[in-house]
Design a protein around this motif. Structure first.
Motif, PDB file in Angstrom:
ATOM      1  N   GLN A   6       0.844  -1.201   0.000  1.00  0.00           N
ATOM      2  CA  GLN A   6       0.000   0.000   0.000  1.00  0.00           C
ATOM      3  C   GLN A   6       0.878   1.249   0.000  1.00  0.00           C
ATOM      4  O   GLN A   6       0.609   2.207  -0.728  1.00  0.00           O
ATOM      5  CB  GLN A   6      -0.944   0.000   1.213  1.00  0.00           C
ATOM      6  CG  GLN A   6      -1.866   1.205   1.289  1.00  0.00           C
ATOM      7  CD  GLN A   6      -2.927   1.228   0.205  1.00  0.00           C
ATOM      8  OE1 GLN A   6      -3.575   0.237  -0.071  1.00  0.00           O
ATOM      9  NE2 GLN A   6      -3.117   2.389  -0.410  1.00  0.00           N
ATOM     10  N   GLU A   7       1.942   1.239   0.802  1.00  0.00           N
ATOM     11  CA  GLU A   7       2.851   2.384   0.851  1.00  0.00           C
ATOM     12  C   GLU A   7       3.548   2.594  -0.492  1.00  0.00           C
ATOM     13  O   GLU A   7       3.719   3.729  -0.934  1.00  0.00           O
ATOM     14  CB  GLU A   7       3.879   2.194   1.968  1.00  0.00           C
ATOM     15  CG  GLU A   7       3.278   2.328   3.352  1.00  0.00           C
ATOM     16  CD  GLU A   7       4.246   1.946   4.466  1.00  0.00           C
ATOM     17  OE1 GLU A   7       5.396   1.536   4.182  1.00  0.00           O
ATOM     18  OE2 GLU A   7       3.848   2.062   5.635  1.00  0.00           O
ATOM     19  N   GLU A   8       3.952   1.501  -1.136  1.00  0.00           N
ATOM     20  CA  GLU A   8       4.568   1.605  -2.462  1.00  0.00           C
ATOM     21  C   GLU A   8       3.609   2.246  -3.458  1.00  0.00           C
ATOM     22  O   GLU A   8       3.991   3.123  -4.232  1.00  0.00           O
ATOM     23  CB  GLU A   8       4.965   0.215  -2.990  1.00  0.00           C
ATOM     24  CG  GLU A   8       6.103  -0.437  -2.267  1.00  0.00           C
ATOM     25  CD  GLU A   8       6.337  -1.870  -2.728  1.00  0.00           C
ATOM     26  OE1 GLU A   8       5.755  -2.304  -3.752  1.00  0.00           O
ATOM     27  OE2 GLU A   8       7.107  -2.571  -2.058  1.00  0.00           O
ATOM     28  N   LEU A   9       2.358   1.806  -3.424  1.00  0.00           N
ATOM     29  CA  LEU A   9       1.336   2.344  -4.319  1.00  0.00           C
ATOM     30  C   LEU A   9       1.134   3.834  -4.070  1.00  0.00           C
ATOM     31  O   LEU A   9       1.095   4.627  -5.007  1.00  0.00           O
ATOM     32  CB  LEU A   9       0.019   1.583  -4.132  1.00  0.00           C
ATOM     33  CG  LEU A   9      -1.193   2.144  -4.868  1.00  0.00           C
ATOM     34  CD1 LEU A   9      -0.986   2.077  -6.378  1.00  0.00           C
ATOM     35  CD2 LEU A   9      -2.453   1.391  -4.458  1.00  0.00           C
ATOM     36  N   GLU A  10       1.023   4.213  -2.813  1.00  0.00           N
ATOM     37  CA  GLU A  10       0.800   5.619  -2.488  1.00  0.00           C
ATOM     38  C   GLU A  10       1.970   6.484  -2.938  1.00  0.00           C
ATOM     39  O   GLU A  10       1.774   7.594  -3.428  1.00  0.00           O
ATOM     40  CB  GLU A  10       0.544   5.772  -0.989  1.00  0.00           C
ATOM     41  CG  GLU A  10      -0.801   5.205  -0.582  1.00  0.00           C
ATOM     42  CD  GLU A  10      -1.018   5.141   0.911  1.00  0.00           C
ATOM     43  OE1 GLU A  10      -0.060   5.341   1.694  1.00  0.00           O
ATOM     44  OE2 GLU A  10      -2.165   4.870   1.310  1.00  0.00           O
ATOM     45  N   LEU A  11       3.180   5.981  -2.805  1.00  0.00           N
ATOM     46  CA  LEU A  11       4.345   6.735  -3.253  1.00  0.00           C
ATOM     47  C   LEU A  11       4.332   6.893  -4.770  1.00  0.00           C
ATOM     48  O   LEU A  11       4.626   7.971  -5.294  1.00  0.00           O
ATOM     49  CB  LEU A  11       5.638   6.065  -2.788  1.00  0.00           C
ATOM     50  CG  LEU A  11       6.921   6.834  -3.052  1.00  0.00           C
ATOM     51  CD1 LEU A  11       6.872   8.233  -2.464  1.00  0.00           C
ATOM     52  CD2 LEU A  11       8.109   6.073  -2.511  1.00  0.00           C
ATOM     53  N   LEU A  12       3.953   5.843  -5.486  1.00  0.00           N
ATOM     54  CA  LEU A  12       3.837   5.939  -6.941  1.00  0.00           C
ATOM     55  C   LEU A  12       2.770   6.951  -7.345  1.00  0.00           C
ATOM     56  O   LEU A  12       2.969   7.740  -8.265  1.00  0.00           O
ATOM     57  CB  LEU A  12       3.507   4.573  -7.547  1.00  0.00           C
ATOM     58  CG  LEU A  12       4.623   3.544  -7.553  1.00  0.00           C
ATOM     59  CD1 LEU A  12       4.081   2.181  -7.980  1.00  0.00           C
ATOM     60  CD2 LEU A  12       5.745   3.980  -8.466  1.00  0.00           C
ATOM     61  N   LEU A  13       1.639   6.922  -6.667  1.00  0.00           N
ATOM     62  CA  LEU A  13       0.574   7.884  -6.951  1.00  0.00           C
ATOM     63  C   LEU A  13       1.039   9.307  -6.663  1.00  0.00           C
ATOM     64  O   LEU A  13       0.752  10.227  -7.432  1.00  0.00           O
ATOM     65  CB  LEU A  13      -0.675   7.554  -6.129  1.00  0.00           C
ATOM     66  CG  LEU A  13      -1.406   6.267  -6.490  1.00  0.00           C
ATOM     67  CD1 LEU A  13      -2.415   5.907  -5.399  1.00  0.00           C
ATOM     68  CD2 LEU A  13      -2.085   6.380  -7.840  1.00  0.00           C
ATOM     69  N   SER A  23       3.008   7.052 -15.656  1.00  0.00           N
ATOM     70  CA  SER A  23       2.211   5.834 -15.535  1.00  0.00           C
ATOM     71  C   SER A  23       3.007   4.571 -15.847  1.00  0.00           C
ATOM     72  O   SER A  23       2.634   3.492 -15.411  1.00  0.00           O
ATOM     73  CB  SER A  23       0.965   5.928 -16.414  1.00  0.00           C
ATOM     74  OG  SER A  23       1.322   6.148 -17.756  1.00  0.00           O
ATOM     75  N   SER A  24       4.124   4.698 -16.562  1.00  0.00           N
ATOM     76  CA  SER A  24       4.922   3.500 -16.843  1.00  0.00           C
ATOM     77  C   SER A  24       5.550   2.940 -15.566  1.00  0.00           C
ATOM     78  O   SER A  24       5.917   1.766 -15.523  1.00  0.00           O
ATOM     79  CB  SER A  24       5.995   3.790 -17.885  1.00  0.00           C
ATOM     80  OG  SER A  24       6.952   4.684 -17.398  1.00  0.00           O
ATOM     81  N   LYS A  25       5.633   3.749 -14.504  1.00  0.00           N
ATOM     82  CA  LYS A  25       6.145   3.235 -13.229  1.00  0.00           C
ATOM     83  C   LYS A  25       5.203   2.187 -12.644  1.00  0.00           C
ATOM     84  O   LYS A  25       5.621   1.331 -11.885  1.00  0.00           O
ATOM     85  CB  LYS A  25       6.362   4.368 -12.228  1.00  0.00           C
ATOM     86  CG  LYS A  25       7.622   5.154 -12.498  1.00  0.00           C
ATOM     87  CD  LYS A  25       7.963   6.011 -11.299  1.00  0.00           C
ATOM     88  CE  LYS A  25       9.360   6.571 -11.457  1.00  0.00           C
ATOM     89  NZ  LYS A  25       9.822   7.217 -10.246  1.00  0.00           N
ATOM     90  N   TYR A  26       3.926   2.270 -13.004  1.00  0.00           N
ATOM     91  CA  TYR A  26       2.978   1.260 -12.534  1.00  0.00           C
ATOM     92  C   TYR A  26       3.289  -0.095 -13.165  1.00  0.00           C
ATOM     93  O   TYR A  26       3.092  -1.134 -12.536  1.00  0.00           O
ATOM     94  CB  TYR A  26       1.535   1.666 -12.850  1.00  0.00           C
ATOM     95  CG  TYR A  26       1.126   2.977 -12.209  1.00  0.00           C
ATOM     96  CD1 TYR A  26       1.330   3.205 -10.850  1.00  0.00           C
ATOM     97  CD2 TYR A  26       0.541   3.977 -12.955  1.00  0.00           C
ATOM     98  CE1 TYR A  26       0.958   4.395 -10.258  1.00  0.00           C
ATOM     99  CE2 TYR A  26       0.158   5.183 -12.374  1.00  0.00           C
ATOM    100  CZ  TYR A  26       0.370   5.387 -11.025  1.00  0.00           C
ATOM    101  OH  TYR A  26       0.008   6.568 -10.439  1.00  0.00           O
ATOM    102  N   TYR A  83       4.862  11.769  -0.171  1.00  0.00           N
ATOM    103  CA  TYR A  83       6.109  11.951  -0.914  1.00  0.00           C
ATOM    104  C   TYR A  83       7.150  12.673  -0.069  1.00  0.00           C
ATOM    105  O   TYR A  83       8.303  12.247   0.016  1.00  0.00           O
ATOM    106  CB  TYR A  83       5.873  12.715  -2.219  1.00  0.00           C
ATOM    107  CG  TYR A  83       7.157  12.854  -2.987  1.00  0.00           C
ATOM    108  CD1 TYR A  83       7.698  11.762  -3.657  1.00  0.00           C
ATOM    109  CD2 TYR A  83       7.861  14.046  -3.004  1.00  0.00           C
ATOM    110  CE1 TYR A  83       8.907  11.865  -4.336  1.00  0.00           C
ATOM    111  CE2 TYR A  83       9.060  14.160  -3.678  1.00  0.00           C
ATOM    112  CZ  TYR A  83       9.578  13.067  -4.340  1.00  0.00           C
ATOM    113  OH  TYR A  83      10.771  13.171  -4.991  1.00  0.00           O
ATOM    114  N   ILE A  84       6.747  13.757   0.573  1.00  0.00           N
ATOM    115  CA  ILE A  84       7.691  14.540   1.375  1.00  0.00           C
ATOM    116  C   ILE A  84       8.260  13.701   2.515  1.00  0.00           C
ATOM    117  O   ILE A  84       9.446  13.787   2.817  1.00  0.00           O
ATOM    118  CB  ILE A  84       7.016  15.830   1.907  1.00  0.00           C
ATOM    119  CG1 ILE A  84       6.706  16.770   0.746  1.00  0.00           C
ATOM    120  CG2 ILE A  84       7.875  16.524   2.942  1.00  0.00           C
ATOM    121  CD1 ILE A  84       7.912  17.185  -0.082  1.00  0.00           C
TER     122      ILE A  84
END
Length: 104
Positions: A6-13, A23-26, A83-84
């Protein structure tokens, strides 16, 4: 493990929101999940997409998130805070140069 994903996803978002990621990072994230043993049809589809298929990436990202039992939060302030807060961790872990972290 679910919390970490979940944390990885939130950081990507957050990176996508801030224009740091795309979006290619997804797709890369999907590949990393597969390397860790996750197996879902939607995950396979997401991992196989071309980086120029933005609509399909979003579609299969959503389906993959549902398969994993995660949530997508698009609240800008929350993602900015995510992110911060990740910057000092990256600097301390040696994933980011201190000068870059300071600039952010």
């Amino acid at each position: 493990m679910k919390k970490e994903i979940q944390e990885e996803l939130e950081l990507l978002l957050a990176e996508t929101l801030l224009g740091i990621g795309c979006s290619s990072k997804y797709i890369d994230w999907a590949l990393s999940l597969m390397e860790r043993g996750y197996e879902f049809e939607n995950l396979y589809i997401l991992a196989s997409l071309d980086k120029n298929e933005s609509y399909d990436i979003e579609k299969y990202l959503q389906k993959t998130v549902e398969d994993l039992g995660l949530t997508i939060c698009r609240e800008e302030q929350y993602l900015f805070d995510i992110y911060i807060s990740s910057v000092p961790k990256k600097v301390l872990n040696g994933e980011m140069h201190p000068q870059k972290g300071l600039a952010i």
